[in-house]
Design a protein around this motif. Structure first.
Motif, PDB file in Angstrom:
ATOM      1  N   ASN A 525       1.027  -1.493  -0.045  1.00  0.00           N
ATOM      2  CA  ASN A 525       0.266   0.056  -0.042  1.00  0.00           C
ATOM      3  C   ASN A 525       0.963   2.005   0.253  1.00  0.00           C
ATOM      4  O   ASN A 525       0.517   2.297  -0.373  1.00  0.00           O
ATOM      5  N   LEU A 528       1.967   1.576  -3.604  1.00  0.00           N
ATOM      6  CA  LEU A 528       0.313   2.026  -4.113  1.00  0.00           C
ATOM      7  C   LEU A 528      -0.105   3.507  -3.750  1.00  0.00           C
ATOM      8  O   LEU A 528      -0.246   4.779  -4.524  1.00  0.00           O
ATOM      9  N   LEU A 533      -1.788   5.914  -6.221  1.00  0.00           N
ATOM     10  CA  LEU A 533      -2.834   5.163  -6.972  1.00  0.00           C
ATOM     11  C   LEU A 533      -3.793   4.335  -5.592  1.00  0.00           C
ATOM     12  O   LEU A 533      -3.037   4.951  -4.088  1.00  0.00           O
TER      13      LEU A 533
END
Length: 537
Positions: A525, A528, A533
């Motif tokens: 994460n 990301l 994202l």
């Protein structure tokens, strides 16, 4: 010669066979190929002995007249030839005429001589009728040098033979060809031809790995196997000997153990295979006085030597090995019920002669001897006449060991088979069961037993070891409770119990897995988010 070189020679000769046989059936070409290899052996052995016998009188080859050394000596010493040949019969037990020697034949092939075919015919006829003191009539009876399979005309057949012999000579030229080497090459070729013969292979070939097991079983001391190999076997027999490989394996094992072996006896019904066996013996250095192979039917017992009615003169053997045809259909006559081989046990059913073969061999076993025979699993549990025979053998204490082998070991059948070890006087009051059926390496055509698999079977037999799911000594009382059924699965369970699960350990493992998942998700994460994202939920 190293083992690798021996294998390389075998492969070289097989490549020649595969290349030259063309449209000829493999079984037909086998007979030509092996006969020429046999002639090469006889010639080399004879010329070596002649060189020692003549010493400094042994001449050089005459290139001008294209004569091999022995032919030169014969031409220059005609008056001494009878004395020389008499001495050679004492030394090597046979005589080969100079024109029939391999080196002479190979020269004819190399020069494409039209005399080659005729010379071979004369040479084979001489070997059959005059070479040996004992007759070898019909030794080359299946080698039809006039066959249209070699060519339609004499010239075509001669040309084909020139090509075959020239290629074999070239293939052998780079290898040492002592007795053991040519013998091993012969065995290799028999195995390769067997692989291509399918079901026909069962008529003449026992796979080497199975042969190793049988030869080991019968060469150990019959009463006390744990003491090791016997030092002397006076007589050995295989009543369904095929190409003789199993008998030769017994001989080789005795030699390796430092022991000695007396006369070798074999019987074979198929004439082609019978000739293969005789060649195989001679090619492995077994003198003609050291073996006797009889062409005849084992079940009807038409070998005069075995029909001797005087018990004092009837032959008995220290060791008997056999791989007879499985579940062979036969037609026992009414008179056979009184045959001494079967009288005490009964006749095997017409549908399967397995026990007829077994009883034949067992009848000729010495009291202190041992017999190992390969049979289909059905003999262990089939009912009717076979049950009665099996029960009698067990009650009399004659069945010593039952060994279950893997399926698909043989070229002739894919069914699993067993080895029965029988003795007339055995010490243990039980039967040893060995379940080796699941111990093998899967092959493309046939399954294989490794050296470790073979050694484990032999070691288990020798020391009568017990091992869960592999081997067990079973008392006669238990066998009797099972109605004398010898099906291996009744006595050795191959089922593997389910492993116990440690719930605490499993819980801890799952907790650690969950932690690792959470850490990997957090790391993912972060990447990301850096990339703008949406992170995983």
């Amino acid at each position: 010669m190293t083992e690798d070189k021996q294998k390389q020679l075998g492969k070289t000769l097989w490549a020649i066979a595969d290349q030259l046989r063309g449209a000829m059936d493999a079984d037909d070409f086998r007979d030509y190929m092996l006969s020429f290899l046999f002639l090469r052996y006889l010639s080399d052995n004879y010329e070596t002995a002649a060189r020692k016998e003549l010493g400094s009188d042994y001449p050089a080859a005459d290139d001008d007249r294209h004569l091999v050394p022995l032919a030169v000596w014969y031409a220059d010493n005609q008056a001494d030839v009878p004395t020389f040949e008499k001495q050679m019969r004492r030394r090597v037990h046979y005589v080969i005429q100079p024109p029939h020697l391999w080196s002479s034949v190979a020269h004819l092939a190399r020069t494409q001589s039209l005399d080659l075919l005729t010379t071979l015919q004369q040479g084979f006829r001489y070997i059959e009728t005059e070479s040996f003191e004992s007759t070898f009539a019909g030794l080359f009876s299946e080698i039809d040098l006039g066959s249209t399979k070699l060519g339609k005309t004499y010239t075509e057949r001669n040309h084909k033979l020139c090509a075959i012999i020239q290629k074999i000579a070239e293939g052998l030229s780079t290898f040492s060809t002592d007795v053991d080497t040519l013998g091993d090459a012969y065995e290799y070729l028999i195995g390769q031809f067997a692989a291509g013969s399918g079901k026909k292979a069962g008529e003449f070939y026992t796979p080497q790995q199975v042969s190793d097991i049988l030869s080991a079983l019968v060469t150990l001391d019959s009463q006390e196997p744990r003491t090791g190999a016997r030092q002397r076997l006076d007589s050995v027999m295989d009543f369904a000997c095929g190409s003789g490989s199993l008998l030769l394996n017994v001989r080789q094992r005795m030699k390796k153990a430092g022991g000695t072996i007396g006369k070798i006896h074999g019987q074979e019904k198929n004439v082609t295979t019978y000739n293969l066996a005789r060649m195989n013996m001679l090619l492995h250095g077994v003198k003609d006085t050291e073996f006797e192979i009889f062409h005849g039917d084992t079940l009807t017992n038409d070998w005069p030597m075995l029909r001797e009615l005087n018990p004092a003169r009837q032959p008995r053997f220290d060791a008997i090995v056999a791989n007879p045809p499985f579940s062979y259909r036969w037609e026992p006559s009414d008179a056979m019920a009184d045959d001494l081989r079967f009288k005490n046990h009964g006749l095997a059913p017409k549908s399967a002669a397995d026990f007829a073969f077994l009883l034949h061999g067992f009848h000729f076993l010495k009291d202190q001897g041992v017999m190992a025979i390969i049979l289909p699993h059905g003999v262990l549990f089939r009912g009717g006449a076979e049950e009665r025979i099996r029960t009698k053998l067990l009650k009399d204490g004659h069945i010593d060991t039952v060994i279950g082998l893997p399926s698909n070991l043989f070229y002739s059948t894919g069914i699993p088979v067993c080895i029965l070890v029988l003795k007339k006087c055995k010490k243990p009051d039980d039967v040893l069961f060995i379940n080796a059926a699941e111990h093998f390496v899967k092959g493309k055509r046939q399954n294989q037993l490794t050296d470790e698999h073979i050694a484990k079977i032999i070691d288990t037999y020798q020391f009568r070891k017990e091992e869960a799911r592999y081997s067990r000594r079973v008392a006669m009382s238990e066998i009797e409770k099972n109605d004398f059924n010898l099906n291996i699965s009744r006595y050795i369970s191959t089922a593997v119990g389910e492993a116990e699960i440690d719930l605490d350990a499993t819980h801890r493992e799952l907790v650690e897995i969950e932690k690792a998942i959470a850490q990997a998700k957090d790391k993912h994460n972060r990447f990301l988010i850096e990339l703008g994202l949406k992170p995983l939920p």
